[in-house]
Design an enzyme around this catalytic site. Sequence first.
Site, short mmCIF file in Angstrom:
data_model
loop_
_atom_site.label_atom_id
_atom_site.label_comp_id
_atom_site.label_asym_id
_atom_site.label_seq_id
_atom_site.Cartn_x
_atom_site.Cartn_y
_atom_site.Cartn_z
N CYS A 146 19.70 50.12 53.57
CA CYS A 146 20.93 50.14 54.38
C CYS A 146 21.29 51.57 54.77
O CYS A 146 20.83 52.53 54.19
CB CYS A 146 22.07 49.54 53.58
SG CYS A 146 22.46 47.86 54.04
N ASP A 176 30.96 47.77 46.73
CA ASP A 176 30.55 46.83 47.78
C ASP A 176 31.72 46.03 48.35
O ASP A 176 31.55 45.30 49.32
CB ASP A 176 29.47 45.87 47.23
CG ASP A 176 28.19 46.61 46.89
OD1 ASP A 176 27.94 47.68 47.49
OD2 ASP A 176 27.43 46.13 46.03
N1 EPU Z 1 21.84 57.68 42.43
C1 EPU Z 1 21.27 58.87 42.10
N2 EPU Z 1 20.05 58.88 41.46
C2 EPU Z 1 19.39 57.73 41.16
C3 EPU Z 1 19.97 56.50 41.51
C4 EPU Z 1 21.21 56.52 42.14
O1 EPU Z 1 21.83 59.92 42.37
O2 EPU Z 1 18.30 57.81 40.57
C5 EPU Z 1 23.14 57.65 43.13
C6 EPU Z 1 22.96 57.42 44.61
O3 EPU Z 1 22.89 58.66 45.29
C7 EPU Z 1 24.24 56.70 45.02
C8 EPU Z 1 24.58 55.90 43.79
O4 EPU Z 1 23.85 56.51 42.73
O5 EPU Z 1 25.27 57.62 45.25
C9 EPU Z 1 24.18 54.43 43.87
O6 EPU Z 1 22.83 54.41 43.95
P1 EPU Z 1 21.88 53.36 44.55
O7 EPU Z 1 22.00 53.24 46.00
O8 EPU Z 1 20.54 53.69 43.95
O9 EPU Z 1 22.38 52.07 43.89
P2 EPU Z 1 21.49 50.91 43.57
O10 EPU Z 1 21.46 50.82 42.09
O11 EPU Z 1 20.19 50.95 44.27
C10 EPU Z 1 22.98 48.79 43.59
C11 EPU Z 1 23.18 47.69 44.60
C12 EPU Z 1 24.02 48.21 45.76
C13 EPU Z 1 25.36 48.71 45.20
C14 EPU Z 1 25.10 49.79 44.15
C15 EPU Z 1 26.35 50.26 43.45
C16 EPU Z 1 21.16 46.41 44.32
C17 EPU Z 1 19.85 45.97 44.89
N3 EPU Z 1 21.87 47.25 45.06
O12 EPU Z 1 22.28 49.77 44.28
O13 EPU Z 1 24.24 47.12 46.62
O14 EPU Z 1 26.14 49.23 46.24
O15 EPU Z 1 24.22 49.27 43.12
O16 EPU Z 1 26.92 49.25 42.70
O17 EPU Z 1 21.54 45.97 43.25
C18 EPU Z 1 24.87 46.06 48.61
O18 EPU Z 1 24.67 44.98 48.02
O19 EPU Z 1 25.43 46.13 49.73
C19 EPU Z 1 24.44 47.29 47.97
C20 EPU Z 1 24.30 48.44 48.64
#
Ligand code: EPU
Length: 425
Positions: free
Chosen positions: A114, A309
């Site tokens: 996204c 979200d």
């Molecule tokens: N981050 C880091 N280092 C990492 C991992 C994350 O700095 O190694 C930081 C990112 O920069 C960002 C934040 O942590 O600022 C969130 O990171 P990321 O995008 O990696 O989150 P995610 O774990 O991949 C999940 C959900 C997201 C949701 C976030 C926060 C899934 C597949 N995705 O993402 O869902 O926003 O957690 O709760 O579980 C959505 O459904 O619309 C969505 C974006």
Amino acid sequence: MLKVIGWNSLEGIVKISGSKNAALPLIAASILIKWKTKLEWIPRIGDIFTFLEILESLWTKVNFVWNTLEIDTSILSLEKLDFEKIKRIRASVLLLSPCLQRFWKIVIPFPWGCNIWKRPIDWHLEGLKNIGYEVSLWVKSTIPTIDISGNLEEGEKTINAWFWVTTTENLLMANVLRKWKTIIKLSAIEPHVMNLVDFLRKAWADIQMRFDNEIIVNWVEELSNKINFEVVSDYIEAGTFMVIWALASKDYLDIENARINDLYSFIEKLKEVWVKVKNMWNDTLRVFRVNKIKATNIQTNIFPGFPTDLQSPFAVLLSQAEWESKIHEVLFEWRLSWLVELEKMKAKINILNPHEAEIIGPTLLRWATVTSWDLRAGVSMIIAGLVANWDTLITNVEYIERGYEDIVSKLKNVWANIEKIEEII
Ligand code: EPU
């Protein structure tokens, strides 16, 4: 493109679908189950279809009928792994740990996903390095690529997940079969992470949760090679419909599978701005239409705080609140940029910096042609369209279809005037 006509009086009931963010790691975890995984209540949405196509490019056998998904991972090969699709969805990062368990190596392009600004995966990689893998990052014909290989080291290890969701999920999957003990500090405990813990436990993994966001994974010799499991319903979809019902229902509407316990902080904020809700038991929540909304401040947080979200749907509610509200988006940088679309509909917004914005209401939202910046911002344009005057046109609807199952028919069923139309270029 979607056309949404405002001034609706919605009536009826909606049933929340299976959770996207729970389903994706479970599908990835099926790679650890070396034979058959049967998953119930899987949503039929874009991200799941793309993820399954990636799995098929790994030679996995997939059978997806209605909301039941059967996966057979007895024969796998990395030979034809679909790099184009991997780049498209952020959740591809979840392939790293299970594939390392099966092949001891994996090369994938950096997953993008996204349109949310900065999304490094440094803590996934740091955790994998910590348990013995070698990680290199390089650019292959202009594509940033991740290359991991090596063997798991034995012994007791402590690694950090920094409260990130997919980081915790990856590190869990990487360690369930590692000798002897792993302590994952600062773990995320979102409901979808817990769903993965339950799945892995059902597959014989030894996982203990401590009260201070610490997860302890003890070695087990093997995981079951056959498992049946049900995905939890989507609390983010439930929260999205709560906002829709508060703004656009005739009197009230009910939400089934509402995940009331997972949404405690969100529901408390709804009540604070004078939205009336009633627990109808059996996880059904009745949300009443609100005519006067009080302004408030929100700050997104890790679970069980206010979910990032749901920041954008709540912002639409705040555009109808009396006087000045403030949003503090802590987790993501620039996840407020989508507010420029709401501004096109005449909402009064000041983006103060990459993490903060002010909304001054109430504003009669005016129809406009707007676009979806990401999945959640896209669905928020539908909400804005439902309360706006005249016809709102929304482009880039693929983003919305990536995460909301049958959103158009669910809304039509409660008498919303919404339809998908051909985009004229
Ligand atoms: N981050 C880091 N280092 C990492 C991992 C994350 O700095 O190694 C930081 C990112 O920069 C960002 C934040 O942590 O600022 C969130 O990171 P990321 O995008 O990696 O989150 P995610 O774990 O991949 C999940 C959900 C997201 C949701 C976030 C926060 C899934 C597949 N995705 O993402 O869902 O926003 O957690 O709760 O579980 C959505 O459904 O619309 C969505 C974006």
